[in-house]
Design a protein around this motif. Structure first.
Motif, PDB file in Angstrom:
ATOM      1  N   LEU A 174       9.193  -5.232  -3.656  1.00  0.00           N
ATOM      2  CA  LEU A 174       8.294  -4.094  -3.876  1.00  0.00           C
ATOM      3  C   LEU A 174       8.656  -3.364  -5.172  1.00  0.00           C
ATOM      4  N   TRP A 175       9.954  -3.257  -5.450  1.00  0.00           N
ATOM      5  CA  TRP A 175      10.373  -2.636  -6.710  1.00  0.00           C
ATOM      6  C   TRP A 175       9.850  -3.444  -7.891  1.00  0.00           C
ATOM      7  N   LEU A 176       9.933  -4.756  -7.786  1.00  0.00           N
ATOM      8  CA  LEU A 176       9.424  -5.616  -8.851  1.00  0.00           C
ATOM      9  C   LEU A 176       7.913  -5.463  -9.007  1.00  0.00           C
ATOM     10  N   CYS A 177       7.213  -5.297  -7.888  1.00  0.00           N
ATOM     11  CA  CYS A 177       5.758  -5.106  -7.952  1.00  0.00           C
ATOM     12  C   CYS A 177       5.408  -3.853  -8.742  1.00  0.00           C
ATOM     13  N   VAL A 178       6.263  -2.849  -8.672  1.00  0.00           N
ATOM     14  CA  VAL A 178       6.023  -1.599  -9.399  1.00  0.00           C
ATOM     15  C   VAL A 178       6.388  -1.730 -10.870  1.00  0.00           C
ATOM     16  N   HIS A 179       7.504  -2.395 -11.155  1.00  0.00           N
ATOM     17  CA  HIS A 179       8.079  -2.347 -12.492  1.00  0.00           C
ATOM     18  C   HIS A 179       7.878  -3.607 -13.338  1.00  0.00           C
ATOM     19  N   ALA A 180       7.563  -4.737 -12.719  1.00  0.00           N
ATOM     20  CA  ALA A 180       7.433  -5.975 -13.492  1.00  0.00           C
ATOM     21  C   ALA A 180       6.265  -5.886 -14.465  1.00  0.00           C
ATOM     22  N   ARG A 181       6.521  -6.167 -15.735  1.00  0.00           N
ATOM     23  CA  ARG A 181       5.499  -6.133 -16.769  1.00  0.00           C
ATOM     24  C   ARG A 181       5.622  -7.392 -17.626  1.00  0.00           C
ATOM     25  N   HIS A 239       0.826  -1.210   0.000  1.00  0.00           N
ATOM     26  CA  HIS A 239       0.000   0.000   0.000  1.00  0.00           C
ATOM     27  C   HIS A 239       0.859   1.260   0.000  1.00  0.00           C
ATOM     28  N   LEU A 240       1.974   1.237   0.710  1.00  0.00           N
ATOM     29  CA  LEU A 240       2.858   2.402   0.720  1.00  0.00           C
ATOM     30  C   LEU A 240       3.398   2.695  -0.679  1.00  0.00           C
ATOM     31  N   VAL A 241       3.741   1.661  -1.391  1.00  0.00           N
ATOM     32  CA  VAL A 241       4.397   1.837  -2.689  1.00  0.00           C
ATOM     33  C   VAL A 241       3.400   1.988  -3.829  1.00  0.00           C
ATOM     34  N   MET A 242       2.290   1.250  -3.780  1.00  0.00           N
ATOM     35  CA  MET A 242       1.395   1.162  -4.936  1.00  0.00           C
ATOM     36  C   MET A 242       0.214   2.128  -4.906  1.00  0.00           C
ATOM     37  N   LEU A 295      11.147   6.969  -4.205  1.00  0.00           N
ATOM     38  CA  LEU A 295      12.187   6.113  -3.641  1.00  0.00           C
ATOM     39  C   LEU A 295      12.041   5.998  -2.129  1.00  0.00           C
ATOM     40  N   GLY A 296      11.668   7.106  -1.476  1.00  0.00           N
ATOM     41  CA  GLY A 296      11.505   7.088  -0.024  1.00  0.00           C
ATOM     42  C   GLY A 296      10.419   6.115   0.415  1.00  0.00           C
ATOM     43  N   ARG A 297       9.316   6.101  -0.334  1.00  0.00           N
ATOM     44  CA  ARG A 297       8.237   5.168  -0.023  1.00  0.00           C
ATOM     45  C   ARG A 297       8.684   3.722  -0.239  1.00  0.00           C
ATOM     46  N   LEU A 298       9.459   3.508  -1.292  1.00  0.00           N
ATOM     47  CA  LEU A 298       9.965   2.159  -1.571  1.00  0.00           C
ATOM     48  C   LEU A 298      10.854   1.674  -0.421  1.00  0.00           C
TER      49      LEU A 298
END
Length: 262
Positions: free
Chosen positions: A163-170, A101-104, A110-113
């Motif tokens: 979490l980074w992967l959750c944002v960028h994985a496509r 929830h913080l990231v998405m 970057l701070g949230r990540l």
């Protein structure tokens, strides 16, 4: 000092544990990818909770307890405190949900990540040691400070990367590769934490707790049912690309209607 075994059944438990981590991560990443399309806050949050259940519940917690099937101590049967075991599962799901929830749910920063990775990583490490604290045996477990620090560090780094992967994985290929990487990270954290354990005390069965064999049926049924439900929900819903194409089609139809009306 009693001899400790981490692979009492050979490669069976680590392989099944890794498979659970990969399947949970894959379902979780797929669910999270769908949250990027829905505009409704409630719907997006629901997808993130589903992703947290897959990653935290299956990918992390189930992986942990499957791996623990291979952990034995000579002369000391191991039982489990059921309420604390269940509580550790809840912790895994909640901390992963907080991180997601913080990231998405806001603009990517970057701070949230980093904040989400630290919260989720510390929570996952806490789940691991809660699961260990739920073990009941006649002896006493001792933890190497080095292994604890390494396990916590791996958990935080792995959570941040996840979490980074959750944002960028496509796309299917990247999601699959990401799930395989996350499976390695989760298993690595677990076995790093287990590496520094030693046990002292008298042999014999503990007075409290439930044997793992008595929990195994419920664990397999619950975990198997959860995985099937997650797979059914994720596979049965539109992918992110399909949702984007559908939204683009709706917008195009709406524009054409406006143009015709004018």
């Amino acid at each position: 000092m009693h001899e400790v075994h981490h692979f009492s059944y050979g490669a069976v438990t680590p392989l099944i544990a890794y498979l659970a981590a990969v399947v949970g991560s894959a379902c979780g990443l797929s669910a999270v990818s769908r949250s990027r399309v829905d505009a409704s806050w409630k719907v997006r949050s629901a997808w993130l909770w589903l992703g947290a259940t897959a990653i935290g519940g299956t990918g992390i917690w189930v992986m942990h307890f499957v791996a623990m099937l291979g952990f034995t101590v000579d002369g000391m049967p191991i039982y489990y405190d059921v309420p604390l075991t269940v509580a550790s599962a809840a912790v895994a799901v909640v901390v992963v949900s907080i991180g997601l929830h913080l990231v998405m749910m806001a603009r990517y920063q970057l701070g949230r990540l980093v904040a989400g990775g630290v919260i989720a990583g510390l929570g996952v490490a806490g789940m691991h040691y809660m699961g260990m604290a739920a073990m009941r045996m006649n002896g006493e477990m001792h933890y190497s400070p080095v292994s604890v620090v390494l396990a916590v560090t791996i958990a935080v780094v792995a959570a941040t990367v996840a979490l980074w992967l959750c944002v960028h994985a496509r796309g299917g290929t990247m999601l699959t590769v990401s799930a395989l990487v996350m499976g390695v990270a989760v298993a690595g954290m677990h076995y790093t934490g287990m590496w520094g354990i030693s046990v002292t005390g008298q042999t014999g069965a503990p007075e409290a707790g439930v044997p793992m064999i008595d929990l195994l049926g419920a664990l397999l049924l619950g975990a198997g049912g959860t995985v099937l439900l997650l797979v059914f929900i994720v596979v049965g819903s539109r992918t992110e690309s399909e949702r984007r194409r559908y939204e683009s089609f709706r917008e195009r139809v709406a524009d054409e209607r406006v143009a015709d009306a004018s």
